[in-house]
Design a protein around this motif. Structure first.
Motif, short mmCIF file in Angstrom:
data_model
loop_
_atom_site.label_atom_id
_atom_site.label_comp_id
_atom_site.label_asym_id
_atom_site.label_seq_id
_atom_site.Cartn_x
_atom_site.Cartn_y
_atom_site.Cartn_z
N ASP A 4 -0.65 20.15 13.80
CA ASP A 4 -1.87 20.95 13.70
C ASP A 4 -3.06 20.07 13.35
O ASP A 4 -4.11 20.12 14.00
N LYS A 5 -2.88 19.27 12.32
CA LYS A 5 -3.97 18.42 11.84
C LYS A 5 -4.35 17.37 12.88
O LYS A 5 -5.54 17.13 13.14
N ILE A 34 -18.81 22.71 14.93
CA ILE A 34 -17.37 22.91 15.14
C ILE A 34 -16.81 23.72 13.98
O ILE A 34 -17.10 23.42 12.81
N LEU A 35 -16.01 24.72 14.29
CA LEU A 35 -15.24 25.47 13.30
C LEU A 35 -13.78 25.36 13.68
O LEU A 35 -13.40 25.75 14.79
N GLY A 36 -12.97 24.80 12.80
CA GLY A 36 -11.54 24.68 13.07
C GLY A 36 -10.72 25.25 11.94
O GLY A 36 -11.17 25.29 10.78
N GLU A 37 -9.51 25.66 12.25
CA GLU A 37 -8.66 26.28 11.24
C GLU A 37 -8.34 25.31 10.10
O GLU A 37 -8.29 25.71 8.93
N GLU A 38 -8.11 24.05 10.42
CA GLU A 38 -7.63 23.13 9.41
C GLU A 38 -8.73 22.43 8.62
O GLU A 38 -8.54 22.07 7.46
N TYR A 39 -9.92 22.24 9.22
CA TYR A 39 -10.96 21.44 8.57
C TYR A 39 -12.30 22.15 8.43
O TYR A 39 -13.29 21.51 8.07
N VAL A 93 -14.99 26.65 18.49
CA VAL A 93 -14.04 27.26 17.56
C VAL A 93 -12.64 26.87 18.01
O VAL A 93 -12.24 27.13 19.16
N ILE A 94 -11.88 26.25 17.09
CA ILE A 94 -10.62 25.60 17.45
C ILE A 94 -9.47 26.13 16.59
O ILE A 94 -9.56 26.16 15.36
N ASP A 95 -8.40 26.54 17.24
CA ASP A 95 -7.11 26.74 16.57
C ASP A 95 -6.15 25.73 17.19
O ASP A 95 -5.70 25.92 18.33
N PRO A 96 -5.86 24.64 16.50
CA PRO A 96 -5.08 23.56 17.13
C PRO A 96 -3.69 23.98 17.55
O PRO A 96 -3.21 23.55 18.60
N ILE A 97 -3.03 24.81 16.73
CA ILE A 97 -1.75 25.40 17.13
C ILE A 97 -1.73 26.85 16.66
O ILE A 97 -1.59 27.11 15.46
N ASP A 98 -1.90 27.77 17.57
CA ASP A 98 -1.75 29.19 17.26
C ASP A 98 -0.28 29.52 17.45
O ASP A 98 0.25 29.41 18.56
#
Length: 266
Positions: free
Chosen positions: A46-47, A66-71, A82-87
């Motif tokens: 994910d990271k 940028i908006l991401g789930e992890e950072y 807008v990023i979800d690296p692993i949904d």
């Protein structure tokens, strides 16, 4: 209307890079998994995928936020990726192939930021879906080898297929009775989960789906793909778009009934 095809091409490049990184670590025996403060898992993949996407965006679109789930959020301005690296991280860490990288570009407008580009890439399934505002929604292996998406024309609940993720969230919100009533009225129910039911709605394979609790990165890419395929994407409060903290998606013909059942005893 603005032309978003360059942004869509970039989103595909970002998805290609993320696919390579996530696929490389899928089912790895030494995969490192941690528990976040909200008790959800996060893997090293994910990271790494989010870092990779952020790095490429910093070079290709340095003015965009940028908006991401992890950072979290980085930057400001009228355009935000807008990023979800692993949904579907729970699937990923258990070796279940139903997971995807979700990439969306949102632009400021009336009513706040709205998605204008979305890519959902599920390399373990060998599938990818995408859309851009005014351009339509597609699935295939590349921009040049694609099939246009179109939602179904099913107009009766008794003929409809309804997809969801799990029962626990509906129960926690006090919506379980209405949810179960809906399942009794439809032709078929399946718990596909995560990004997949929204893509099935866009394809016309499923007629409606809903989830009771979500984050923006879970929904932004899905929302533009469903709507560009001719469907409807709202919160359970009927607010259009991915801003309600939950989601309901349908072919449009069944949307009022879908929301009616999920809100009837709430």
């Amino acid at each position: 209307m603005p032309d978003y095809l360059d942004d869509l091409r970039l989103a595909h490049v970002l998805a290609d890079a993320a696919d390579a990184a996530t696929t490389d670590r899928f089912k790895a025996l030494d995969l490192k998994v941690e528990t976040k403060p909200d008790m959800t898992p996060v893997s090293e993949a994910d990271k790494a995928a989010e870092e990779l996407i952020r790095g490429q965006l910093a070079r290709a679109r340095p003015r965009d936020a940028i908006l991401g789930e992890e950072y979290g959020v980085e930057g400001t301005g009228p355009r935000r990726w807008v990023i979800d690296p692993i949904d579907g991280t729970k699937n990923y860490v258990r070796g279940v192939p139903v997971w995807a990288t979700l990439i969306s570009l949102m632009e400021a407008g009336e009513g706040g930021f709205q998605p204008v580009v979305g890519v959902v890439s599920a390399p373990a399934l060998g599938r990818r879906w995408w859309a851009a505002k005014g351009y339509g929604a597609f699935t295939g292996r590349s921009l040049t080898k694609a099939t246009r998406l179109q939602v179904s024309r099913v107009g009766k609940l008794a003929d409809a297929s309804f997809a969801y993720s799990s029962l626990s969230g509906w129960e926690e919100q006090g919506r379980l009775d209405g949810f179960l009533d809906l399942t009794r009225e439809v032709w078929r129910t399946r718990a596909y989960g995560d990004f997949w039911p929204y893509m099935l709605v866009a394809e016309g394979a499923v007629d409606m789906c809903a989830e009771p609790e979500l984050s923006l990165w879970d929904m932004a890419a899905n929302a533009i793909i469903v709507t560009e395929a001719g469907g409807t994407f709202t919160g359970l409060d009927s607010r259009p778009g991915p801003h309600s903290g939950n989601a309901a998606a349908s072919n449009g013909l069944l949307h009022d009934e879908l929301l009616g059942y999920l809100n009837q005893r709430y």
